[in-house]
Design a protein around this motif. Structure first.
Motif, PDB file in Angstrom:
ATOM      1  N   ALA A 196       0.850  -1.205   0.000  1.00 57.13           N
ATOM      2  CA  ALA A 196       0.000   0.000   0.000  1.00 57.13           C
ATOM      3  C   ALA A 196       0.878   1.244   0.000  1.00 57.13           C
ATOM      4  O   ALA A 196       1.014   1.939   1.022  1.00 57.13           O
ATOM      5  CB  ALA A 196      -0.930  -0.014   1.197  1.00 57.13           C
ATOM      6  N   ARG A 197       1.438   1.585  -1.129  1.00 56.78           N
ATOM      7  CA  ARG A 197       2.391   2.685  -1.227  1.00 56.78           C
ATOM      8  C   ARG A 197       1.733   4.064  -1.127  1.00 56.78           C
ATOM      9  O   ARG A 197       2.415   5.074  -0.931  1.00 56.78           O
ATOM     10  CB  ARG A 197       3.139   2.584  -2.561  1.00 56.78           C
ATOM     11  CG  ARG A 197       2.272   2.950  -3.760  1.00 56.78           C
ATOM     12  CD  ARG A 197       2.992   2.808  -5.060  1.00 56.78           C
ATOM     13  NE  ARG A 197       3.013   1.412  -5.481  1.00 56.78           N
ATOM     14  CZ  ARG A 197       3.661   0.983  -6.565  1.00 56.78           C
ATOM     15  NH1 ARG A 197       4.364   1.824  -7.282  1.00 56.78           N
ATOM     16  NH2 ARG A 197       3.608  -0.286  -6.907  1.00 56.78           N
ATOM     17  N   ASP A 198       0.414   4.128  -1.299  1.00 56.67           N
ATOM     18  CA  ASP A 198      -0.264   5.425  -1.365  1.00 56.67           C
ATOM     19  C   ASP A 198      -0.805   5.899  -0.019  1.00 56.67           C
ATOM     20  O   ASP A 198      -1.556   6.882   0.031  1.00 56.67           O
ATOM     21  CB  ASP A 198      -1.422   5.360  -2.377  1.00 56.67           C
ATOM     22  CG  ASP A 198      -0.924   5.091  -3.789  1.00 56.67           C
ATOM     23  OD1 ASP A 198       0.211   5.489  -4.101  1.00 56.67           O
ATOM     24  OD2 ASP A 198      -1.682   4.476  -4.578  1.00 56.67           O
ATOM     25  N   LEU A 199      -0.429   5.244   1.073  1.00 58.80           N
ATOM     26  CA  LEU A 199      -0.921   5.685   2.377  1.00 58.80           C
ATOM     27  C   LEU A 199      -0.552   7.142   2.700  1.00 58.80           C
ATOM     28  O   LEU A 199      -1.394   7.877   3.239  1.00 58.80           O
ATOM     29  CB  LEU A 199      -0.408   4.752   3.476  1.00 58.80           C
ATOM     30  CG  LEU A 199      -1.145   3.408   3.578  1.00 58.80           C
ATOM     31  CD1 LEU A 199      -0.434   2.490   4.551  1.00 58.80           C
ATOM     32  CD2 LEU A 199      -2.598   3.614   4.006  1.00 58.80           C
ATOM     33  N   PRO A 200       0.662   7.620   2.386  1.00 60.08           N
ATOM     34  CA  PRO A 200       0.957   9.039   2.662  1.00 60.08           C
ATOM     35  C   PRO A 200       0.007   9.990   1.930  1.00 60.08           C
ATOM     36  O   PRO A 200      -0.355  11.040   2.471  1.00 60.08           O
ATOM     37  CB  PRO A 200       2.400   9.204   2.171  1.00 60.08           C
ATOM     38  CG  PRO A 200       2.990   7.837   2.288  1.00 60.08           C
ATOM     39  CD  PRO A 200       1.873   6.898   1.925  1.00 60.08           C
ATOM     40  N   VAL A 201      -0.395   9.617   0.730  1.00 57.39           N
ATOM     41  CA  VAL A 201      -1.357  10.455  -0.003  1.00 57.39           C
ATOM     42  C   VAL A 201      -2.700  10.450   0.709  1.00 57.39           C
ATOM     43  O   VAL A 201      -3.353  11.486   0.854  1.00 57.39           O
ATOM     44  CB  VAL A 201      -1.517   9.956  -1.454  1.00 57.39           C
ATOM     45  CG1 VAL A 201      -2.554  10.803  -2.198  1.00 57.39           C
ATOM     46  CG2 VAL A 201      -0.194   9.977  -2.192  1.00 57.39           C
ATOM     47  N   LEU A 202      -3.117   9.270   1.174  1.00 59.00           N
ATOM     48  CA  LEU A 202      -4.384   9.174   1.900  1.00 59.00           C
ATOM     49  C   LEU A 202      -4.361  10.049   3.147  1.00 59.00           C
ATOM     50  O   LEU A 202      -5.301  10.811   3.401  1.00 59.00           O
ATOM     51  CB  LEU A 202      -4.660   7.727   2.281  1.00 59.00           C
ATOM     52  CG  LEU A 202      -5.933   7.488   3.100  1.00 59.00           C
ATOM     53  CD1 LEU A 202      -7.169   7.842   2.290  1.00 59.00           C
ATOM     54  CD2 LEU A 202      -5.995   6.045   3.586  1.00 59.00           C
ATOM     55  N   TRP A 203      -3.290   9.958   3.947  1.00 58.52           N
ATOM     56  CA  TRP A 203      -3.207  10.778   5.160  1.00 58.52           C
ATOM     57  C   TRP A 203      -3.291  12.259   4.815  1.00 58.52           C
ATOM     58  O   TRP A 203      -3.959  13.036   5.508  1.00 58.52           O
ATOM     59  CB  TRP A 203      -1.911  10.508   5.919  1.00 58.52           C
ATOM     60  CG  TRP A 203      -1.641   9.089   6.300  1.00 58.52           C
ATOM     61  CD1 TRP A 203      -0.435   8.462   6.272  1.00 58.52           C
ATOM     62  CD2 TRP A 203      -2.578   8.106   6.789  1.00 58.52           C
ATOM     63  NE1 TRP A 203      -0.556   7.161   6.693  1.00 58.52           N
ATOM     64  CE2 TRP A 203      -1.863   6.914   7.014  1.00 58.52           C
ATOM     65  CE3 TRP A 203      -3.948   8.121   7.023  1.00 58.52           C
ATOM     66  CZ2 TRP A 203      -2.464   5.751   7.475  1.00 58.52           C
ATOM     67  CZ3 TRP A 203      -4.557   6.967   7.484  1.00 58.52           C
ATOM     68  CH2 TRP A 203      -3.822   5.800   7.717  1.00 58.52           C
ATOM     69  N   SER A 204      -2.599  12.670   3.750  1.00 58.93           N
ATOM     70  CA  SER A 204      -2.617  14.074   3.357  1.00 58.93           C
ATOM     71  C   SER A 204      -4.022  14.536   2.978  1.00 58.93           C
ATOM     72  O   SER A 204      -4.478  15.618   3.391  1.00 58.93           O
ATOM     73  CB  SER A 204      -1.647  14.290   2.192  1.00 58.93           C
ATOM     74  OG  SER A 204      -1.694  15.626   1.725  1.00 58.93           O
ATOM     75  N   LEU A 205      -4.732  13.749   2.206  1.00 55.67           N
ATOM     76  CA  LEU A 205      -6.076  14.110   1.791  1.00 55.67           C
ATOM     77  C   LEU A 205      -7.027  14.171   2.982  1.00 55.67           C
ATOM     78  O   LEU A 205      -7.864  15.076   3.086  1.00 55.67           O
ATOM     79  CB  LEU A 205      -6.596  13.101   0.768  1.00 55.67           C
ATOM     80  CG  LEU A 205      -5.916  13.114  -0.612  1.00 55.67           C
ATOM     81  CD1 LEU A 205      -6.391  11.929  -1.448  1.00 55.67           C
ATOM     82  CD2 LEU A 205      -6.209  14.422  -1.340  1.00 55.67           C
ATOM     83  N   LEU A 206      -6.896  13.207   3.908  1.00 56.74           N
ATOM     84  CA  LEU A 206      -7.775  13.174   5.070  1.00 56.74           C
ATOM     85  C   LEU A 206      -7.479  14.336   6.021  1.00 56.74           C
ATOM     86  O   LEU A 206      -8.397  14.924   6.600  1.00 56.74           O
ATOM     87  CB  LEU A 206      -7.653  11.841   5.800  1.00 56.74           C
ATOM     88  CG  LEU A 206      -8.098  10.600   5.001  1.00 56.74           C
ATOM     89  CD1 LEU A 206      -7.953   9.353   5.851  1.00 56.74           C
ATOM     90  CD2 LEU A 206      -9.520  10.746   4.492  1.00 56.74           C
ATOM     91  N   ASP A 207      -6.203  14.639   6.220  1.00 52.16           N
ATOM     92  CA  ASP A 207      -5.839  15.777   7.076  1.00 52.16           C
ATOM     93  C   ASP A 207      -6.377  17.084   6.501  1.00 52.16           C
ATOM     94  O   ASP A 207      -6.872  17.945   7.228  1.00 52.16           O
ATOM     95  CB  ASP A 207      -4.322  15.856   7.242  1.00 52.16           C
ATOM     96  CG  ASP A 207      -3.766  14.756   8.136  1.00 52.16           C
ATOM     97  OD1 ASP A 207      -4.563  14.105   8.845  1.00 52.16           O
ATOM     98  OD2 ASP A 207      -2.544  14.537   8.111  1.00 52.16           O
TER      99      ASP A 207
END
Length: 212
Positions: A196-207
């Motif tokens: 799951a390489r896109d977790l940092p993108v997910l955190w950024s969008l959710l924040d």
């Protein structure tokens, strides 16, 4: 209890941040190039809730080429699936299937092995063709939509941006799905899930959503 459609219709991106613990995430990259996050909470009895994070269209297409799945996009689930787009947009197409002995395509049954993180394809029907019989662009203003079990379809990121959907999948056991793929794959093959390489993108969008 609300139906899956009713529950999904009330959801917003900012809520998702409260549901996912950063130190414990059930996530993987789907062979079709998007990230799946399975939520542990039983929000709707009989249904599993997932977050799907879709990369920009060109990135998704490149990942599918790398995974060898770019010619396997037309598929049908063995269970009902409800989905709603929360960010961006998705292009959805539905298909019909017919026999064509000289076609290079075939229909494969698909079973998932969650322990090993793979989907196993088994040849079921040689020589088929598919034809699109409906195309729609799904956006955040749209109501949740149903993809019935057995309905052939394909989903793809629409814009060159990150897209997010929230999905409810029916808990129907490990029922085989179907995928249309080149018959050159042979009698059996497997598609493996990735990190799951896109977790940092997910955190950024959710924040960003949480800050309003």
């Amino acid at each position: 209890m609300p139906s899956p459609a009713e529950w999904l219709a009330r959801r917003r991106v900012a809520e998702i941040r409260e549901w996912i613990g950063r130190d414990r995430v059930l996530a993987y990259e789907h062979p079709y190039g998007f990230m799946v996050v399975r939520l542990e909470q039983a929000f709707v009895p009989g249904w599993q809730i997932r977050v799907h994070l879709w990369p920009p269209k060109a990135v998704q297409e490149e990942r599918m080429r790398r995974n060898g799945t770019h010619l396997q996009q037309v598929h049908a689930h063995g269970w009902h699936l409800w989905s709603v787009v929360l960010l961006g947009a998705l292009d959805e197409a539905c298909y019909t299937i017919a026999d064509e002995p000289d076609s290079p395509l075939a229909a494969y049954s698909v079973t998932s092995d969650y322990g090993q993180g793979s989907s196993r394809l088994r040849l079921e029907r040689e020589g088929v063709v598919v034809e699109a019989d409906g195309r729609l662009r799904r956006a955040p203003d749209d109501a949740p939509y149903l993809i019935p079990a057995g309905r052939l379809h394909a989903s793809l990121s629409a814009p060159e941006s990150w897209n997010m959907s929230l999905v409810a999948t029916e808990l129907a056991g490990n029922v085989p799905s179907t995928v249309v793929a080149p018959r050159s794959l042979g009698a059996a093959t497997a598609n493996r899930r990735g990190e799951a390489r896109d977790l940092p993108v997910l955190w950024s969008l959710l924040d960003r959503a949480a800050k309003g």
